[in-house]
Design a protein around this motif. Structure first.
Motif, PDB file in Angstrom:
ATOM      1  N   ARG A  13      -2.471 -19.233  11.770  1.00 62.30           N
ATOM      2  CA  ARG A  13      -1.058 -19.584  11.577  1.00 62.30           C
ATOM      3  C   ARG A  13      -0.166 -18.508  12.187  1.00 62.30           C
ATOM      4  NH1 ARG A  13       2.805 -18.156   8.034  1.00 62.30           N
ATOM      5  NH2 ARG A  13       1.397 -17.260   6.486  1.00 62.30           N
ATOM      6  N   HIS A  14      -0.483 -17.262  11.951  1.00 56.98           N
ATOM      7  CA  HIS A  14       0.304 -16.164  12.527  1.00 56.98           C
ATOM      8  C   HIS A  14       0.204 -16.161  14.051  1.00 56.98           C
ATOM      9  CE1 HIS A  14       1.748 -14.234   8.883  1.00 56.98           C
ATOM     10  NE2 HIS A  14       0.544 -14.366   8.366  1.00 56.98           N
ATOM     11  N   LYS A  15      -0.989 -16.394  14.578  1.00 59.34           N
ATOM     12  CA  LYS A  15      -1.173 -16.421  16.032  1.00 59.34           C
ATOM     13  C   LYS A  15      -0.334 -17.526  16.668  1.00 59.34           C
ATOM     14  CE  LYS A  15      -4.567 -16.648  19.714  1.00 59.34           C
ATOM     15  NZ  LYS A  15      -5.993 -16.677  20.059  1.00 59.34           N
ATOM     16  N   LEU A  16      -0.244 -18.683  15.984  1.00 61.94           N
ATOM     17  CA  LEU A  16       0.556 -19.796  16.486  1.00 61.94           C
ATOM     18  C   LEU A  16       2.049 -19.603  16.220  1.00 61.94           C
ATOM     19  CD1 LEU A  16      -1.755 -22.761  15.403  1.00 61.94           C
ATOM     20  CD2 LEU A  16      -1.384 -21.891  17.733  1.00 61.94           C
ATOM     21  N   ASN A  17       2.396 -18.532  15.508  1.00 64.52           N
ATOM     22  CA  ASN A  17       3.779 -18.222  15.180  1.00 64.52           C
ATOM     23  C   ASN A  17       4.438 -19.357  14.394  1.00 64.52           C
ATOM     24  OD1 ASN A  17       5.946 -16.449  15.128  1.00 64.52           O
ATOM     25  ND2 ASN A  17       6.853 -17.308  16.986  1.00 64.52           N
ATOM     26  N   LEU A  18       3.704 -19.856  13.392  1.00 66.68           N
ATOM     27  CA  LEU A  18       4.200 -20.946  12.552  1.00 66.68           C
ATOM     28  C   LEU A  18       4.427 -20.455  11.133  1.00 66.68           C
ATOM     29  CD1 LEU A  18       1.772 -23.796  13.673  1.00 66.68           C
ATOM     30  CD2 LEU A  18       4.138 -23.460  14.398  1.00 66.68           C
ATOM     31  N   MET A  50      -9.279 -28.260  14.753  1.00 65.53           N
ATOM     32  CA  MET A  50      -8.059 -28.581  15.486  1.00 65.53           C
ATOM     33  C   MET A  50      -7.160 -27.351  15.566  1.00 65.53           C
ATOM     34  SD  MET A  50      -6.700 -31.048  17.169  1.00 65.53           S
ATOM     35  CE  MET A  50      -5.282 -30.749  18.200  1.00 65.53           C
ATOM     36  N   LEU A  51      -7.059 -26.593  14.485  1.00 67.10           N
ATOM     37  CA  LEU A  51      -6.266 -25.365  14.512  1.00 67.10           C
ATOM     38  C   LEU A  51      -6.851 -24.368  15.514  1.00 67.10           C
ATOM     39  CD1 LEU A  51      -5.523 -24.874  10.705  1.00 67.10           C
ATOM     40  CD2 LEU A  51      -4.001 -25.796  12.474  1.00 67.10           C
ATOM     41  N   GLN A  52      -8.169 -24.281  15.575  1.00 67.89           N
ATOM     42  CA  GLN A  52      -8.808 -23.415  16.565  1.00 67.89           C
ATOM     43  C   GLN A  52      -8.456 -23.862  17.982  1.00 67.89           C
ATOM     44  OE1 GLN A  52     -12.926 -23.771  15.165  1.00 67.89           O
ATOM     45  NE2 GLN A  52     -12.935 -21.541  15.017  1.00 67.89           N
ATOM     46  N   LEU A  53      -8.442 -25.169  18.215  1.00 70.02           N
ATOM     47  CA  LEU A  53      -8.046 -25.680  19.534  1.00 70.02           C
ATOM     48  C   LEU A  53      -6.632 -25.248  19.877  1.00 70.02           C
ATOM     49  CD1 LEU A  53      -9.366 -29.351  19.719  1.00 70.02           C
ATOM     50  CD2 LEU A  53      -9.881 -27.496  21.310  1.00 70.02           C
ATOM     51  N   LEU A  54      -5.705 -25.439  18.941  1.00 72.30           N
ATOM     52  CA  LEU A  54      -4.309 -25.088  19.189  1.00 72.30           C
ATOM     53  C   LEU A  54      -4.141 -23.598  19.463  1.00 72.30           C
ATOM     54  CD1 LEU A  54      -2.508 -27.288  16.515  1.00 72.30           C
ATOM     55  CD2 LEU A  54      -2.596 -27.666  18.987  1.00 72.30           C
ATOM     56  N   ALA A  55      -4.978 -22.784  18.835  1.00 74.71           N
ATOM     57  CA  ALA A  55      -4.895 -21.337  19.011  1.00 74.71           C
ATOM     58  C   ALA A  55      -5.721 -20.839  20.203  1.00 74.71           C
ATOM     59  CB  ALA A  55      -5.360 -20.634  17.732  1.00 74.71           C
ATOM     60  N   GLY A  56      -6.417 -21.759  20.887  1.00 75.82           N
ATOM     61  CA  GLY A  56      -7.249 -21.372  22.017  1.00 75.82           C
ATOM     62  C   GLY A  56      -8.516 -20.651  21.603  1.00 75.82           C
TER      63      GLY A  56
END
Length: 147
Positions: A13-18, A50-56
């Motif tokens: 969540r922090h990595k995605l800045n959400l 899916m969160l891992q995908l979004l975070a690369g």
């Protein structure tokens, strides 16, 4: 893949800045339900992938938007899935109900009810987006093998 730790979900969540509210919205759950996931609960396997995908950070895949001017998060689908769509995704993937249950982390009977009409059960947006990607049926996003 083992179950994600609570700290991994928060770190992504922090990595995605959400914010927690934005993350809850992405997953299709209430803010309080998401806060519990950062404190004491586990995130569903497919939601975490899916969160891992979004975070690369996914081990096998990379996701990108079909519209180069938009991020994958902007291509997120918030619609509810239907039992017909879930069955079609499973069939496209060539999986039995038992295999789909294993892929998603549900009990076989739990997945089976998601494919039955009039059961009122579905998957949350995080899971639905991931499954559409695996089946190559996502309207806004592509998934690629990680090289």
């Amino acid at each position: 893949m083992s179950a994600p730790s609570i700290s991994e979900v928060k770190r992504i969540r922090h990595k995605l800045n959400l914010t927690q509210s934005q993350m809850a919205q992405l997953l299709g759950i209430t803010l309080r339900a998401y806060q519990k996931r950062e404190d004491v609960m586990k995130t569903r396997k497919t939601e975490f992938e899916m969160l891992q995908l979004l975070a690369g950070e996914h081990d096998l895949y990379v996701v990108s938007s079909k519209d180069p001017s938009k991020s994958p998060i902007e291509g997120w689908v918030m619609d509810d899935s239907t039992h017909e769509e879930l069955r079609a995704i499973r069939e496209i993937l060539g999986l039995t109900i038992a295999q789909m249950a294993e892929l998603t982390g549900y009990a076989r009977s739990g997945w089976n009810t998601k494919e039955l009409p009039d059961q009122g059960t579905t998957v949350r947006p995080g899971e639905y987006n991931y499954l559409m990607l695996l089946a190559n049926k996502h309207p806004n996003l592509y998934i690629y093998d990680r090289e």
